[in-house]
Design a protein around this motif. Structure first.
Motif, short mmCIF file in Angstrom:
data_model
loop_
_atom_site.label_atom_id
_atom_site.label_comp_id
_atom_site.label_asym_id
_atom_site.label_seq_id
_atom_site.Cartn_x
_atom_site.Cartn_y
_atom_site.Cartn_z
N ILE A 1 16.07 -0.14 -11.79
CA ILE A 1 16.71 0.10 -10.50
C ILE A 1 15.61 0.29 -9.46
O ILE A 1 14.87 1.29 -9.49
N PHE A 2 15.47 -0.67 -8.54
CA PHE A 2 14.58 -0.53 -7.40
C PHE A 2 15.31 0.33 -6.36
O PHE A 2 16.41 -0.01 -5.95
N THR A 3 14.71 1.43 -5.95
CA THR A 3 15.44 2.45 -5.19
C THR A 3 15.41 2.26 -3.68
O THR A 3 15.91 3.10 -2.95
N GLY A 4 14.83 1.18 -3.19
CA GLY A 4 14.88 0.89 -1.77
C GLY A 4 13.52 0.91 -1.10
O GLY A 4 12.62 1.64 -1.50
N ALA A 5 13.41 0.10 -0.04
CA ALA A 5 12.13 -0.06 0.66
C ALA A 5 11.90 1.06 1.66
O ALA A 5 12.76 1.31 2.52
N PRO A 6 10.76 1.72 1.61
CA PRO A 6 10.37 2.64 2.68
C PRO A 6 9.99 1.85 3.93
O PRO A 6 9.81 0.63 3.89
N PRO A 7 9.85 2.51 5.07
CA PRO A 7 9.39 1.82 6.28
C PRO A 7 7.97 1.30 6.11
O PRO A 7 7.21 1.77 5.27
N GLY A 8 7.64 0.32 6.94
CA GLY A 8 6.30 -0.25 6.91
C GLY A 8 6.22 -1.61 6.25
O GLY A 8 5.12 -2.09 5.94
N VAL A 9 7.37 -2.24 6.00
CA VAL A 9 7.35 -3.56 5.38
C VAL A 9 6.67 -4.55 6.32
O VAL A 9 6.64 -4.35 7.54
N GLY A 10 6.12 -5.61 5.75
CA GLY A 10 5.44 -6.58 6.58
C GLY A 10 5.13 -7.85 5.82
O GLY A 10 5.30 -7.92 4.60
N PRO A 11 4.66 -8.88 6.52
CA PRO A 11 4.44 -10.18 5.89
C PRO A 11 3.23 -10.19 4.97
O PRO A 11 2.27 -9.44 5.17
N ILE A 12 3.31 -11.05 3.97
CA ILE A 12 2.18 -11.30 3.07
C ILE A 12 1.86 -12.79 3.13
O ILE A 12 2.74 -13.62 3.35
N ARG A 13 0.57 -13.09 2.91
CA ARG A 13 0.10 -14.46 3.00
C ARG A 13 -0.89 -14.76 1.88
O ARG A 13 -1.43 -13.83 1.27
N HIS A 14 -1.11 -16.02 1.64
CA HIS A 14 -2.09 -16.44 0.64
C HIS A 14 -3.42 -15.72 0.87
O HIS A 14 -3.93 -15.67 2.00
N GLY A 15 -3.96 -15.15 -0.19
CA GLY A 15 -5.24 -14.45 -0.12
C GLY A 15 -5.14 -12.96 0.07
O GLY A 15 -6.13 -12.25 -0.11
N ASP A 16 -3.95 -12.46 0.43
CA ASP A 16 -3.79 -11.02 0.60
C ASP A 16 -3.90 -10.30 -0.74
O ASP A 16 -3.54 -10.84 -1.81
N VAL A 17 -4.37 -9.06 -0.70
CA VAL A 17 -4.43 -8.18 -1.87
C VAL A 17 -3.63 -6.92 -1.53
O VAL A 17 -3.90 -6.26 -0.52
N LEU A 18 -2.65 -6.61 -2.36
CA LEU A 18 -1.78 -5.46 -2.14
C LEU A 18 -2.14 -4.36 -3.12
O LEU A 18 -2.11 -4.57 -4.34
N ASP A 19 -2.47 -3.20 -2.60
CA ASP A 19 -2.69 -2.01 -3.42
C ASP A 19 -1.52 -1.07 -3.18
O ASP A 19 -1.34 -0.55 -2.07
N THR A 20 -0.73 -0.85 -4.22
CA THR A 20 0.41 0.05 -4.09
C THR A 20 0.26 1.17 -5.10
O THR A 20 -0.16 0.95 -6.24
N ARG A 21 0.59 2.38 -4.68
CA ARG A 21 0.45 3.53 -5.58
C ARG A 21 1.57 4.53 -5.30
O ARG A 21 2.07 4.65 -4.19
N ILE A 22 1.95 5.22 -6.37
CA ILE A 22 2.93 6.29 -6.28
C ILE A 22 2.36 7.49 -7.01
O ILE A 22 1.95 7.39 -8.17
N SER A 23 2.33 8.63 -6.33
CA SER A 23 1.79 9.85 -6.93
C SER A 23 2.54 10.17 -8.21
O SER A 23 3.76 10.04 -8.30
N GLY A 24 1.81 10.60 -9.22
CA GLY A 24 2.43 10.95 -10.49
C GLY A 24 2.68 9.78 -11.40
O GLY A 24 3.07 9.96 -12.56
N ILE A 25 2.48 8.56 -10.90
CA ILE A 25 2.66 7.37 -11.74
C ILE A 25 1.33 6.64 -11.89
O ILE A 25 0.77 6.55 -12.97
N GLY A 26 0.81 6.10 -10.79
CA GLY A 26 -0.45 5.37 -10.86
C GLY A 26 -0.52 4.40 -9.71
O GLY A 26 0.08 4.62 -8.66
N GLU A 27 -1.25 3.32 -9.92
CA GLU A 27 -1.40 2.33 -8.87
C GLU A 27 -1.56 0.95 -9.49
O GLU A 27 -1.94 0.81 -10.66
#
Length: 289
Positions: free
Chosen positions: A257-283
């Motif tokens: 279950i994906f619980t919903g997008a927080p604010p700050g969404v934006g476009p991604i393009r070829h070559g982008d690198v996304l670092d996502t992390r959640i406290s208590g889980i990891g990155e």
């Protein structure tokens, strides 16, 4: 505990020293075929019973550095991926501008909380690339990131009361709900292959405790900090999400279950690198191609 899937879909306990293989501590056969995945669903459903054996194996085993194993998505062939729409007020507000830009007007019905389905085949791992669909790129459609807390269903059930919902949760992981901003059904626009990266592992519910206490962050290309929010800001908190989804569909062990997008969404393009992390889980870090 924190549990990972790695290499040939082995089960690993995540420790301070790395990944310890605890597969042999399972009281049933391990089948590496992701299309059957019965052992995984049993683990999600019966974790409380097998946890002592896994903890003992983790304490006795030898850890391998996480960088030295091939981390996989910490889920096997879920029967469904449920996703929440419009679950943070600030995201609902920003979507007015996004839809004005990408659709030429606001679809008011999309501003209300609800759930929808993503194809399980859209799931990918924490070190796999997000592949942009050529036809959508050629059409000039924006494709956005949405970094989210993901619930992994444990016991599952139908019509689960909200007060009992957390007892039906196996654990939590990180997810990216990749989205084409165009007309049409959410499920189609969010179900391309690689549009549901999850990982790097699961924090089980006994360790996570309060699902309202996570902090979510997403940084693009090392310095563009786009998303920063705590899960206590959800309009519909995790117990209510689980209960609500179970009224429409029976939740099965191992469902996501994906619980919903927080604010700050934006476009991604070829070559982008996304670092996502959640406290208590990891990155996790994924690239866009």
């Amino acid at each position: 505990m924190k549990l990972a899937l790695f290499d040939d879909r082995r089960l690993g306990a995540v420790t301070a020293d790395g990944i310890v293989d605890v597969t042999e501590a399972l009281p049933w056969p391990h089948d590496a075929d992701p299309l059957t995945a019965g052992w995984w669903r049993r683990l999600c459903r019966d974790f409380d019973a097998v946890r002592p054996g896994l903890e003992e194996a983790a304490a006795r085993g030898t850890a391998r550095p996480a960088e030295g194993v091939r981390l996989l998505a910490p889920a096997l062939n879920p029967s469904k991926i449920v996703a929440c729409a419009s679950n943070y007020a600030a995201h609902v507000e920003e979507m007015h501008g996004v839809q004005e830009r990408t659709l030429g007007g606001v679809e008011s019905w999309m501003m209300n909380f609800d759930v929808f389905l993503k194809a399980p085949s859209s799931m990918s791992g924490p070190r796999e690339d997000i592949v942009l669909p050529p036809a959508e790129v050629e059409a000039g459609h924006e494709i956005h990131h949405e970094s989210e807390l993901v619930v992994v269903v444990g016991k599952g059930g139908k019509d689960i009361p909200e007060r009992e919902a957390l007892a039906h949760v196996f654990g939590y992981t990180i997810g990216l709900d990749i989205t084409v901003r165009s007309t049409g059904d959410r499920s189609r626009r969010k179900s391309y292959d690689t549009f549901s990266p999850v990982g790097p592992w699961i924090t089980t519910s006994d360790e996570a405790s309060d699902p309202g206490g996570f902090q979510i962050d997403l940084v693009v290309n090392g310095d563009d900090h786009r998303q920063h929010v705590t899960t206590k800001e959800m309009i519909t908190p995790v117990p209510a999400v689980v209960s609500y989804a179970s009224r429409m569909m029976t939740l099965l062990p191992g469902d996501l279950i994906f619980t919903g997008a927080p604010p700050g969404v934006g476009p991604i393009r070829h070559g982008d690198v996304l670092d996502t992390r959640i406290s208590g889980i990891g990155e996790m870090r994924v690239s866009v191609v």
